[in-house]
Scaffold this motif. Structure first.
Motif, PDB file in Angstrom:
ATOM      1  N   ASN A  50       0.827  -1.195   0.000  1.00 40.91           N
ATOM      2  CA  ASN A  50       0.000   0.000   0.000  1.00 40.91           C
ATOM      3  C   ASN A  50       0.865   1.249   0.000  1.00 40.91           C
ATOM      4  OD1 ASN A  50      -1.568   2.262   1.372  1.00 40.91           O
ATOM      5  ND2 ASN A  50      -3.181   0.763   0.960  1.00 40.91           N
ATOM      6  N   SER A  51       1.955   1.218   0.742  1.00 41.99           N
ATOM      7  CA  SER A  51       2.863   2.362   0.788  1.00 41.99           C
ATOM      8  C   SER A  51       3.502   2.610  -0.575  1.00 41.99           C
ATOM      9  CB  SER A  51       3.947   2.128   1.839  1.00 41.99           C
ATOM     10  OG  SER A  51       4.871   3.176   1.836  1.00 41.99           O
ATOM     11  N   ALA A  52       3.917   1.548  -1.247  1.00 39.07           N
ATOM     12  CA  ALA A  52       4.513   1.696  -2.582  1.00 39.07           C
ATOM     13  C   ALA A  52       3.497   2.285  -3.560  1.00 39.07           C
ATOM     14  CB  ALA A  52       5.020   0.346  -3.089  1.00 39.07           C
ATOM     15  N   LEU A  53       2.258   1.817  -3.507  1.00 39.45           N
ATOM     16  CA  LEU A  53       1.214   2.356  -4.383  1.00 39.45           C
ATOM     17  C   LEU A  53       0.892   3.803  -4.032  1.00 39.45           C
ATOM     18  CD1 LEU A  53      -1.155  -0.735  -4.573  1.00 39.45           C
ATOM     19  CD2 LEU A  53       0.386   0.106  -6.345  1.00 39.45           C
ATOM     20  N   HIS A  54       0.936   4.130  -2.749  1.00 40.72           N
ATOM     21  CA  HIS A  54       0.687   5.508  -2.324  1.00 40.72           C
ATOM     22  C   HIS A  54       1.772   6.446  -2.861  1.00 40.72           C
ATOM     23  CE1 HIS A  54      -0.506   8.901   0.138  1.00 40.72           C
ATOM     24  NE2 HIS A  54       0.757   9.010   0.543  1.00 40.72           N
ATOM     25  N   MET A  55       3.022   6.005  -2.835  1.00 39.22           N
ATOM     26  CA  MET A  55       4.110   6.844  -3.340  1.00 39.22           C
ATOM     27  C   MET A  55       3.961   7.069  -4.848  1.00 39.22           C
ATOM     28  SD  MET A  55       5.430   7.695  -0.620  1.00 39.22           S
ATOM     29  CE  MET A  55       6.447   8.879  -1.419  1.00 39.22           C
ATOM     30  N   ILE A  56       3.507   6.063  -5.572  1.00 37.31           N
ATOM     31  CA  ILE A  56       3.233   6.226  -7.004  1.00 37.31           C
ATOM     32  C   ILE A  56       2.103   7.239  -7.180  1.00 37.31           C
ATOM     33  CG2 ILE A  56       2.432   5.076  -9.106  1.00 37.31           C
ATOM     34  CD1 ILE A  56       3.727   2.505  -7.997  1.00 37.31           C
ATOM     35  N   ALA A  57       1.071   7.135  -6.344  1.00 39.45           N
ATOM     36  CA  ALA A  57      -0.070   8.060  -6.429  1.00 39.45           C
ATOM     37  C   ALA A  57       0.361   9.496  -6.151  1.00 39.45           C
ATOM     38  CB  ALA A  57      -1.160   7.631  -5.449  1.00 39.45           C
ATOM     39  N   VAL A  58       1.195   9.689  -5.146  1.00 40.84           N
ATOM     40  CA  VAL A  58       1.666  11.038  -4.819  1.00 40.84           C
ATOM     41  C   VAL A  58       2.466  11.608  -5.984  1.00 40.84           C
ATOM     42  CG1 VAL A  58       3.253  12.316  -3.326  1.00 40.84           C
ATOM     43  CG2 VAL A  58       1.608  10.736  -2.329  1.00 40.84           C
ATOM     44  N   THR A  59       3.329  10.775  -6.566  1.00 42.94           N
ATOM     45  CA  THR A  59       4.139  11.221  -7.700  1.00 42.94           C
ATOM     46  C   THR A  59       3.252  11.576  -8.886  1.00 42.94           C
ATOM     47  OG1 THR A  59       5.935   9.803  -6.952  1.00 42.94           O
ATOM     48  CG2 THR A  59       6.056  10.591  -9.213  1.00 42.94           C
ATOM     49  N   GLN A  60       2.261  10.735  -9.169  1.00 42.65           N
ATOM     50  CA  GLN A  60       1.372  11.014 -10.295  1.00 42.65           C
ATOM     51  C   GLN A  60       0.509  12.244 -10.038  1.00 42.65           C
ATOM     52  OE1 GLN A  60      -0.941   7.834 -11.861  1.00 42.65           O
ATOM     53  NE2 GLN A  60       0.829   6.574 -12.334  1.00 42.65           N
ATOM     54  N   THR A  61       0.113  12.468  -8.803  1.00 43.62           N
ATOM     55  CA  THR A  61      -0.701  13.630  -8.471  1.00 43.62           C
ATOM     56  C   THR A  61       0.054  14.924  -8.736  1.00 43.62           C
ATOM     57  OG1 THR A  61      -1.857  12.371  -6.790  1.00 43.62           O
ATOM     58  CG2 THR A  61      -2.030  14.737  -6.639  1.00 43.62           C
ATOM     59  N   ARG A  62       1.357  14.865  -8.576  1.00 38.98           N
ATOM     60  CA  ARG A  62       2.184  16.059  -8.801  1.00 38.98           C
ATOM     61  C   ARG A  62       2.504  16.280 -10.269  1.00 38.98           C
ATOM     62  NH1 ARG A  62       5.970  15.814  -3.469  1.00 38.98           N
ATOM     63  NH2 ARG A  62       4.241  16.212  -2.049  1.00 38.98           N
ATOM     64  N   GLY A  63       1.968  15.461 -11.157  1.00 37.24           N
ATOM     65  CA  GLY A  63       2.088  15.754 -12.573  1.00 37.24           C
ATOM     66  C   GLY A  63       2.823  14.740 -13.415  1.00 37.24           C
TER      67      GLY A  63
ATOM     68  N   GLY B 234       2.395  11.445 -15.049  1.00 38.00           N
ATOM     69  CA  GLY B 234       1.449  10.394 -15.382  1.00 38.00           C
ATOM     70  C   GLY B 234       0.001  10.858 -15.320  1.00 38.00           C
ATOM     71  N   PRO B 235      -0.927   9.915 -15.448  1.00 35.91           N
ATOM     72  CA  PRO B 235      -2.346  10.255 -15.555  1.00 35.91           C
ATOM     73  C   PRO B 235      -3.032  10.567 -14.228  1.00 35.91           C
ATOM     74  CG  PRO B 235      -2.046   7.906 -15.736  1.00 35.91           C
ATOM     75  CD  PRO B 235      -0.672   8.498 -15.676  1.00 35.91           C
ATOM     76  N   GLY B 236      -2.346  10.448 -13.119  1.00 35.28           N
ATOM     77  CA  GLY B 236      -2.962  10.648 -11.807  1.00 35.28           C
ATOM     78  C   GLY B 236      -3.487  12.052 -11.581  1.00 35.28           C
ATOM     79  N   LYS B 237      -2.770  13.045 -12.064  1.00 37.53           N
ATOM     80  CA  LYS B 237      -3.190  14.431 -11.855  1.00 37.53           C
ATOM     81  C   LYS B 237      -4.533  14.698 -12.539  1.00 37.53           C
ATOM     82  CE  LYS B 237      -1.529  19.145 -12.088  1.00 37.53           C
ATOM     83  NZ  LYS B 237      -0.396  20.018 -12.359  1.00 37.53           N
ATOM     84  N   ALA B 238      -4.683  14.229 -13.758  1.00 41.01           N
ATOM     85  CA  ALA B 238      -5.943  14.417 -14.490  1.00 41.01           C
ATOM     86  C   ALA B 238      -7.088  13.681 -13.791  1.00 41.01           C
ATOM     87  CB  ALA B 238      -5.794  13.929 -15.925  1.00 41.01           C
ATOM     88  N   TYR B 239      -6.809  12.485 -13.261  1.00 41.12           N
ATOM     89  CA  TYR B 239      -7.833  11.705 -12.560  1.00 41.12           C
ATOM     90  C   TYR B 239      -8.306  12.442 -11.309  1.00 41.12           C
ATOM     91  CZ  TYR B 239     -10.009   7.804 -10.073  1.00 41.12           C
ATOM     92  OH  TYR B 239     -10.882   7.005  -9.382  1.00 41.12           O
TER      93      TYR B 239
END
Length: 160
Positions: free
Chosen positions: A91-104, A106-111
């Motif tokens: 979960n921590s590894a996935l959270h770090m990917i999410a934080v990175t994507q949220t900052r721009g 990958g597709p996380g920011k748009a989501y």
């Protein structure tokens, strides 16, 4: 992969002068093309998963990772709350990917922006993102697992 093996892999990555991406690719296939997923994150995901064939679906994998949101209803509002179960390292590894994507990256920011436009708070939107990333990781590992089994079958056929 145990914590000791993950630490040993991280030490090996740190000691090498050459980029470790090809070395990781030889061990785990195509796990690193996920935006925001670094070498150590990919190693943690692969090690903690211990074979994606153990999970019958992406929902089962999300439950294992602790990213499956738990619905909570109160009156007319329908929300989800944080799942405190599952594998915390994964979960921590996935959270770090999410934080990175949220900052721009990958597709996380748009989501997250799309969910906020739908009326979710930023916290709720970021809480839902790891589930989407978990689905992508599951598909990638499943594809890699299938490719690896086909390659080993081909090698066994060639040896016979």
């Amino acid at each position: 992969m145990s914590t000791a093996r993950t630490s040993a892999f991280a030490t090996a990555v740190t000691r090498t002068d050459t980029p470790s991406q090809p070395d990781l690719t030889s061990h785990c296939g195509r796990a690193t093309p996920i935006p925001g997923c670094g070498v150590l994150g990919a190693a943690t995901i692969i090690g903690e998963t211990a074979g994606v064939h153990r999970f019958r679906s992406k929902a089962a994998f999300a439950r294992f990772t602790g990213t499956a949101p738990i619905p909570v209803w109160s009156g007319n509002s329908s929300r989800v709350r944080l799942n405190r179960g599952g594998n915390r390292r994964l979960n921590s590894a996935l959270h770090m990917i999410a934080v990175t994507q949220t900052r721009g990256v990958g597709p996380g920011k748009a989501y997250v922006e799309r969910l906020m436009a739908e009326g979710k708070t930023r916290t709720e939107a970021v809480r839902l993102l790891p589930r989407r990333i978990s689905d992508v990781v599951y598909r990638t590992l499943k594809r890699t697992d299938t490719t690896a089994s086909q390659t080993s079958d081909h090698k066994m056929a060639m040896a016979a």
